[in-house]
Design an enzyme around this catalytic site. Structure first.
Site, short mmCIF file in Angstrom:
data_model
loop_
_atom_site.label_atom_id
_atom_site.label_comp_id
_atom_site.label_asym_id
_atom_site.label_seq_id
_atom_site.Cartn_x
_atom_site.Cartn_y
_atom_site.Cartn_z
N CYS A 197 -19.76 0.44 -3.03
CA CYS A 197 -19.82 -0.24 -4.33
C CYS A 197 -21.07 0.07 -5.16
O CYS A 197 -20.95 0.54 -6.29
CB CYS A 197 -19.71 -1.74 -4.13
SG CYS A 197 -18.05 -2.22 -3.61
N ASP A 214 0.87 -1.18 0.00
CA ASP A 214 0.00 0.00 0.00
C ASP A 214 0.90 1.23 0.00
O ASP A 214 1.99 1.19 0.59
CB ASP A 214 -0.92 0.01 1.23
CG ASP A 214 -2.18 0.81 0.98
OD1 ASP A 214 -3.25 0.22 0.81
OD2 ASP A 214 -2.09 2.07 0.95
N LYS A 235 -0.71 3.12 7.11
CA LYS A 235 -1.42 1.83 7.06
C LYS A 235 -0.43 0.67 7.16
O LYS A 235 -0.63 -0.27 7.92
CB LYS A 235 -2.14 1.72 5.71
CG LYS A 235 -3.63 1.79 5.83
CD LYS A 235 -4.29 1.61 4.48
CE LYS A 235 -5.63 2.33 4.53
NZ LYS A 235 -6.44 2.12 3.37
N LEU A 288 -16.99 -10.14 -2.64
CA LEU A 288 -17.15 -10.20 -1.18
C LEU A 288 -18.02 -9.06 -0.68
O LEU A 288 -18.11 -8.01 -1.32
CB LEU A 288 -15.78 -10.18 -0.49
CG LEU A 288 -14.86 -8.97 -0.58
CD1 LEU A 288 -15.31 -7.81 0.27
CD2 LEU A 288 -13.46 -9.37 -0.18
N ARG A 289 -18.66 -9.32 0.46
CA ARG A 289 -19.46 -8.27 1.11
C ARG A 289 -18.75 -7.86 2.38
O ARG A 289 -18.33 -8.74 3.16
CB ARG A 289 -20.85 -8.80 1.47
CG ARG A 289 -21.69 -9.21 0.29
CD ARG A 289 -22.81 -10.14 0.73
NE ARG A 289 -22.29 -11.38 1.29
CZ ARG A 289 -23.03 -12.33 1.84
NH1 ARG A 289 -24.33 -12.18 1.95
NH2 ARG A 289 -22.48 -13.44 2.33
N LYS A 310 -23.86 -0.60 6.46
CA LYS A 310 -24.45 -1.91 6.81
C LYS A 310 -23.81 -2.36 8.11
O LYS A 310 -22.79 -1.79 8.52
CB LYS A 310 -24.24 -2.92 5.68
CG LYS A 310 -22.78 -3.26 5.47
CD LYS A 310 -22.54 -4.03 4.21
CE LYS A 310 -23.04 -5.44 4.32
NZ LYS A 310 -22.50 -6.30 3.24
N PHE A 324 -32.36 -9.73 -0.57
CA PHE A 324 -32.39 -8.37 -1.13
C PHE A 324 -33.82 -7.87 -1.38
O PHE A 324 -34.04 -7.05 -2.25
CB PHE A 324 -31.53 -8.29 -2.40
CG PHE A 324 -30.06 -8.21 -2.08
CD1 PHE A 324 -29.38 -7.01 -2.20
CD2 PHE A 324 -29.37 -9.31 -1.61
CE1 PHE A 324 -28.04 -6.92 -1.88
CE2 PHE A 324 -28.04 -9.23 -1.28
CZ PHE A 324 -27.37 -8.04 -1.42
N LEU A 325 -34.76 -8.40 -0.59
CA LEU A 325 -36.13 -7.90 -0.68
C LEU A 325 -36.55 -7.24 0.64
O LEU A 325 -37.72 -7.36 1.03
CB LEU A 325 -37.09 -9.03 -1.05
CG LEU A 325 -37.07 -9.50 -2.51
CD1 LEU A 325 -38.14 -10.56 -2.76
CD2 LEU A 325 -37.27 -8.34 -3.50
P1 NAD Z 1 -10.10 0.78 -0.24
O1 NAD Z 1 -10.18 2.23 -0.45
O2 NAD Z 1 -10.52 0.20 1.07
O3 NAD Z 1 -8.59 0.28 -0.47
C1 NAD Z 1 -7.80 0.72 -1.52
C2 NAD Z 1 -6.35 0.79 -1.02
O4 NAD Z 1 -5.49 1.06 -2.12
C3 NAD Z 1 -6.11 1.90 0.00
O5 NAD Z 1 -5.55 1.33 1.17
C4 NAD Z 1 -5.12 2.84 -0.70
O6 NAD Z 1 -4.20 3.42 0.19
C5 NAD Z 1 -4.44 1.87 -1.66
N1 NAD Z 1 -3.79 2.51 -2.80
C6 NAD Z 1 -4.22 3.54 -3.58
N2 NAD Z 1 -3.31 3.85 -4.51
C7 NAD Z 1 -2.27 2.99 -4.34
C8 NAD Z 1 -1.02 2.82 -4.99
N3 NAD Z 1 -0.64 3.59 -6.02
N4 NAD Z 1 -0.19 1.85 -4.54
C9 NAD Z 1 -0.55 1.07 -3.50
N5 NAD Z 1 -1.73 1.20 -2.84
C10 NAD Z 1 -2.57 2.15 -3.26
O7 NAD Z 1 -10.90 0.12 -1.43
P2 NAD Z 1 -11.72 -1.27 -1.42
O8 NAD Z 1 -13.03 -1.08 -0.78
O9 NAD Z 1 -10.82 -2.35 -0.93
O10 NAD Z 1 -11.99 -1.45 -2.97
C11 NAD Z 1 -10.97 -1.82 -3.86
C12 NAD Z 1 -11.60 -2.20 -5.19
O11 NAD Z 1 -12.40 -3.38 -5.01
C13 NAD Z 1 -12.55 -1.14 -5.76
O12 NAD Z 1 -12.42 -1.14 -7.15
C14 NAD Z 1 -13.92 -1.64 -5.35
O13 NAD Z 1 -14.92 -1.22 -6.23
C15 NAD Z 1 -13.73 -3.14 -5.44
N6 NAD Z 1 -14.63 -3.90 -4.58
C16 NAD Z 1 -14.85 -3.48 -3.30
C17 NAD Z 1 -15.69 -4.23 -2.47
C18 NAD Z 1 -15.97 -3.78 -1.06
O14 NAD Z 1 -16.88 -4.33 -0.44
N7 NAD Z 1 -15.25 -2.82 -0.51
C19 NAD Z 1 -16.28 -5.40 -2.95
C20 NAD Z 1 -16.01 -5.80 -4.26
C21 NAD Z 1 -15.18 -5.04 -5.06
#
Ligand code: NAD
Length: 478
Positions: free
Chosen positions: A308, A30, A35, A191-192, A368, A297-298
């Site tokens: 998301c 990251d 972090k 994932l949720r 949620k 989801f109802l």
């Molecule tokens: P998040 O914001 O919790 O995590 C993203 C991380 O990426 C952050 O810790 C940030 O510091 C890091 N980051 C940003 N730029 C970076 C770089 N250049 N190098 C290294 N790290 C970097 O996001 P998330 O909720 O984990 O979502 C990530 C992706 O997964 C999104 O596209 C989201 O739509 C998708 N997604 C999320 C969920 C969910 O429930 N959160 C579920 C399915 C899919």
């Protein structure tokens, strides 16, 4: 297998910890040093049930590592996941700058060994090819830079004083690596938050979008323990769906659009129920028993939110528009959802008339239960609207209150327990269906409140229990 996960957020950290638990060697990257430092000390940046133990287990077993150094992670890994955020821009399009930065940087550090680069971030259709191009750009840029600095140093040392165009060309050949060997694969995440670990170990399916047999085989091996239920994972084998890149990318958007639309649908039916005297909870049970529909989801309520659904629907609508198609159903789904948040304010206005000077308590803040995620939570809209109408807004949330988290929370007083919240409230609004709200001492709550009024924005409370405590209960769709 040696795996890198870039982005240690809700998706990346869970993916990394789960893969380490299954025996892979994982390095989570990251670019947020706070972090990473926290994770190296065992401090998690997010709340997700069971994650702390899983991270600790992986770290103690020496299979889970954390770094800010992407070059190191690229060097040692065969599979590299991109799991950075793709939040919505004001236009509705996803902000792809984090994916872009990571893809270019991966390209800069690739060597001759073959890698599988996996898009786990939710990205628009066509992003697989775009990421491939960025990686190649990054690799070419790095090669050029190496060539430049080698020429410069040879010039400085006088070694290349006689350099001819021919000798310079051969230097370029020596320094520029062969075209890096890699494939980009789409592996959407379903994932949720709140049940992310369970969802990772027990997914309904794993989707891999790729035309490369080599990359598909590597990912199949990576996920083998989940697919064929090894390492103590019970249950039925998990289906692996292999598609082309664009279809895998679309599957993610279509899944979220369907689920969000299902919620908007039941909310629309709930609004009609309210006017006609039907009860949405009975209606949802009645239609949910139809196997073609299903009960999930109802649940009528305040509507969907989170990190998301809102951004993924906007992105899909925008993609459709880019191709000259107006996604009318998806637009309606978003519209119904926006109005649904507004309906809770209207219910308060109907019950209390003037909201100016009233005190409203929110039960729950996160979008949620079982998460600390406030991104696009309905509570935030509610707080802003109530504040604009002159109400004083208080809130209690089991995770937010306990963690002292305040980021993104303006115009709300966060209380430390539910009884302090109820004190002198003109109304309580249940916004998040945290389990602890399902069995409160409602009589005591009623005594503390200025007016015993409760709006159940999730239709999750035992109506009889609340009403018997002397509280006026208002739900959604009944
Ligand atoms: P998040 O914001 O919790 O995590 C993203 C991380 O990426 C952050 O810790 C940030 O510091 C890091 N980051 C940003 N730029 C970076 C770089 N250049 N190098 C290294 N790290 C970097 O996001 P998330 O909720 O984990 O979502 C990530 C992706 O997964 C999104 O596209 C989201 O739509 C998708 N997604 C999320 C969920 C969910 O429930 N959160 C579920 C399915 C899919």
């Amino acid at each position: 297998m040696d795996v890198a996960v870039v982005g240690a957020g809700y998706v990346g950290l869970v993916t990394g910890a789960c893969l380490a638990h299954l025996g892979h060697s994982v390095i989570c990257v990251d670019n947020n040093p706070v972090k990473i430092e926290g994770l190296q000390r065992g401090r998690l940046p997010i709340y997700e049930p069971g994650l702390e133990e899983l991270v600790r287990g992986g770290t103690e077993a020496g299979r889970l590592h954390f770094t800010t150094d992407l070059s190191l992670a690229v060097q040692v890994s065969e599979v590299i996941f991109i799991a950075v955020g793709t939040p919505a821009l004001p236009s509705g399009e996803p902000d792809l700058r984090y994916v872009e930065a990571v893809a270019r940087e991966i390209g800069q550090h690739l060597d001759d060994r073959y890698r599988v680069i996996v898009n786990k971030s939710t990205v628009p259709i066509g992003s697989g090819d775009w990421v491939r191009m960025l990686i190649l750009d990054g690799a070419a840029g790095a090669a050029k830079q190496r060539l430049g600095s080698r020429e410069e140093s040879e010039l400085l040392s006088g070694g290349d004083r006689e350099a001819t165009p021919f000798s310079r060309g051969s230097l370029a050949l020596q320094i520029s690596p062969r075209t890096p060997q890699f494939d980009v694969v789409s592996n959407p995440e379903f994932l949720r938050e709140g049940s992310a670990i369970q969802d990772t170990f027990y997914p309904d399916r794993i989707v891999i979008g790729s035309n490369s047999p080599r990359a598909i085989e590597i990912l199949r091996r990576l996920y083998e323990p989940i697919l064929s239920r090894q390492q103590g994972l019970g249950g039925d084998p998990v289906p692996l769906l292999v598609t082309d890149l664009a279809s895998a990318e679309m599957i993610k958007y279509a899944a979220n659009a369907f689920l969000a639309t299902k919620i908007s649908f039941i909310n629309e039916i709930a609004n009609i129920c309210e006017r006609t005297g039907a009860d949405i909870t009975q209606v949802a049970t009645g239609i949910g028993l139809d196997k073609r529909i299903g009960r999930a989801f109802l649940n009528a309520g305040i509507g969907w939110g989170g990190s998301c659904f809102p951004k993924d629907l906007s992105a899909l609508i925008q993609t459709a528009a880019d191709y000259g198609y107006e996604a009318k159903l998806l637009r309606a789904s978003v519209e119904v959802n926006c109005e649904q948040r507004q309906r809770l304010v209207e219910k308060l206005q109907q019950a209390l008339k003037v909201l100016k000077g009233k005190t409203i308590g929110l039960l729950g803040l996160t979008f949620k239960p079982h998460t600390d995620d406030l991104r696009d939570a309905p509570s935030l809209t509610l707080i802003e609207q109530l504040h604009r109408l002159g109400a004083k807004v208080k809130a209690y949330d089991p995770i937010v209150s306990a963690s002292g988290m305040r980021e993104g929370l303006a115009h709300v007083i966060v209380e430390t327990d539910v009884f302090r919240l109820a004190q002198d409230c003109d109304a309580l609004v249940l916004v998040t269906e945290w389990p602890e709200f399902l069995s409160l001492d409602y009589r005591h709550l009623a005594e503390l409140m200025r007016r015993p009024l409760l709006i159940d924005g999730r239709n999750c409370l035992d109506r009889q229990a609340v009403q018997q405590a002397g509280i006026t209960l208002i739900g959604v769709g009944w």
